[in-house]
Design a protein around this motif. Structure first.
Motif, PDB file in Angstrom:
ATOM      1  N   UNK A   1       0.856  -1.181   0.000  1.00 27.32           N
ATOM      2  CA  UNK A   1       0.000   0.000   0.000  1.00 27.32           C
ATOM      3  C   UNK A   1       0.889   1.227   0.000  1.00 27.32           C
ATOM      4  N   UNK A   2       0.439   2.237  -0.699  1.00 23.24           N
ATOM      5  CA  UNK A   2       1.233   3.434  -0.929  1.00 23.24           C
ATOM      6  C   UNK A   2       0.573   4.645  -0.280  1.00 23.24           C
ATOM      7  N   UNK A   3       1.401   5.577   0.140  1.00 30.23           N
ATOM      8  CA  UNK A   3       0.909   6.816   0.718  1.00 30.23           C
ATOM      9  C   UNK A   3       1.192   7.947  -0.261  1.00 30.23           C
TER      10      UNK A   3
ATOM     11  N   UNK B   1       2.145  -1.360  13.256  1.00 33.99           N
ATOM     12  CA  UNK B   1       1.241  -0.258  13.581  1.00 33.99           C
ATOM     13  C   UNK B   1       1.712   0.933  12.734  1.00 33.99           C
ATOM     14  N   UNK B   2       1.040   2.070  12.852  1.00 36.63           N
ATOM     15  CA  UNK B   2       1.467   3.252  12.111  1.00 36.63           C
ATOM     16  C   UNK B   2       1.993   4.320  13.074  1.00 36.63           C
ATOM     17  N   UNK B   3       1.849   5.599  12.726  1.00 38.88           N
ATOM     18  CA  UNK B   3       2.466   6.700  13.474  1.00 38.88           C
ATOM     19  C   UNK B   3       2.073   6.770  14.946  1.00 38.88           C
ATOM     20  N   UNK B   4       0.888   6.326  15.279  1.00 39.13           N
ATOM     21  CA  UNK B   4       0.415   6.441  16.654  1.00 39.13           C
ATOM     22  C   UNK B   4       0.707   5.190  17.487  1.00 39.13           C
TER      23      UNK B   4
ATOM     24  N   UNK C   1       8.222   1.997  16.987  1.00 41.83           N
ATOM     25  CA  UNK C   1       8.654   3.065  16.085  1.00 41.83           C
ATOM     26  C   UNK C   1       8.252   2.683  14.666  1.00 41.83           C
ATOM     27  N   UNK C   2       7.368   3.463  14.063  1.00 40.91           N
ATOM     28  CA  UNK C   2       6.867   3.187  12.715  1.00 40.91           C
ATOM     29  C   UNK C   2       7.994   3.114  11.679  1.00 40.91           C
ATOM     30  N   UNK C   3       9.079   3.833  11.913  1.00 37.75           N
ATOM     31  CA  UNK C   3      10.186   3.861  10.954  1.00 37.75           C
ATOM     32  C   UNK C   3      11.071   2.618  11.041  1.00 37.75           C
TER      33      UNK C   3
ATOM     34  N   UNK D   1      -9.065   2.788  11.354  1.00 36.51           N
ATOM     35  CA  UNK D   1      -8.164   1.860  10.695  1.00 36.51           C
ATOM     36  C   UNK D   1      -8.144   2.084   9.198  1.00 36.51           C
ATOM     37  N   UNK D   2      -6.999   1.843   8.582  1.00 33.76           N
ATOM     38  CA  UNK D   2      -6.877   1.980   7.142  1.00 33.76           C
ATOM     39  C   UNK D   2      -5.446   1.786   6.685  1.00 33.76           C
ATOM     40  N   UNK D   3      -5.263   1.736   5.377  1.00 31.38           N
ATOM     41  CA  UNK D   3      -3.961   1.436   4.784  1.00 31.38           C
ATOM     42  C   UNK D   3      -3.006   2.626   4.769  1.00 31.38           C
ATOM     43  N   UNK D   4      -3.524   3.843   4.833  1.00 27.58           N
ATOM     44  CA  UNK D   4      -2.643   5.004   4.787  1.00 27.58           C
ATOM     45  C   UNK D   4      -1.931   5.191   6.120  1.00 27.58           C
ATOM     46  N   UNK D   5      -0.766   5.786   6.092  1.00 31.79           N
ATOM     47  CA  UNK D   5       0.033   5.943   7.307  1.00 31.79           C
ATOM     48  C   UNK D   5      -0.646   6.803   8.363  1.00 31.79           C
ATOM     49  N   UNK D   6      -1.492   7.740   7.949  1.00 32.48           N
ATOM     50  CA  UNK D   6      -2.196   8.580   8.930  1.00 32.48           C
ATOM     51  C   UNK D   6      -3.401   7.862   9.524  1.00 32.48           C
ATOM     52  N   UNK D   7      -3.790   6.703   8.953  1.00 41.02           N
ATOM     53  CA  UNK D   7      -4.766   5.805   9.571  1.00 41.02           C
ATOM     54  C   UNK D   7      -3.984   4.917  10.545  1.00 41.02           C
TER      55      UNK D   7
END
Length: 169
Positions: free
Chosen positions: A6-8, A75-78, A103-105, A148-154
């Motif tokens: 998935x792409x952002x 997980x993502x950013x949060x 850490x998301x990175x 929830x979702x595929x984008x990093x901000x989700x």
């Protein structure tokens, strides 16, 4: 075989240059390796704005005896922390991996030094928490209710378990 990407978006058009390399063995592998994606489905994720420790969990029972080789929390950013554990059929519990400062990175697959044999009926469990507060410096919007979702901000809460079915000893 399945692969998921998935792409952002980031404001400009780009061309995907993904390549896949396949290697064919000279002889048939001893085991068929699989990855179970244990997830608290994206539709169920709803993180309130400003909350610093929103806990979630999910579990799965393996009906067959398995040999566990690797894990990957996602997980993502949060994402704040995640623990992956097993509850054996006799009720005892063991942590397999604990990532106290997610850490998301940095999202490696953790390969076990010694594979773990999990008897039939073992329950694997993921427990994690999200930091949707202003104190999370990686949080893109502490005022947002996050779904929830595929984008990093989700967000996502996924534990990947890489294994093969056990064979009789």
């Amino acid at each position: 075989v399945q692969m998921s990407l998935h792409y952002t978006p980031f404001g400009k058009e780009v061309i995907d240059m993904t390549r896949i390399g396949l290697y064919f063995a000279a002889k048939e592998p001893e085991h068929q390796y699989s990855t179970y994606s244990l997830s608290h489905g994206g539709k169920n994720i709803r993180i309130p704005a400003g909350v610093s420790d929103h806990k979630m969990s999910a579990s799965h029972v393996f009906e067959d005896e398995i040999v566990l080789h690797g894990l990957r929390p996602h997980m993502h950013y949060r994402g704040k922390h995640m623990r992956m554990s097993v509850i054996y059929p006799n009720g005892t519990r063991a942590d397999i991996i604990n990532v106290p400062s997610y850490n998301f990175a940095w999202q490696p697959t953790y390969r076990l030094t010694e594979p773990m044999r999990l008897p039939a009926g073992s329950r694997v469990l993921i427990e994690g928490a999200f930091d949707n507060s202003e104190f999370n410096l990686g949080n893109p919007d502490p005022g947002a209710i996050v779904k929830g979702g595929a984008q990093s901000w989700d967000e996502m809460l996924i534990g990947y378990f890489s294994y093969h079915k056990a064979t009789a000893i």
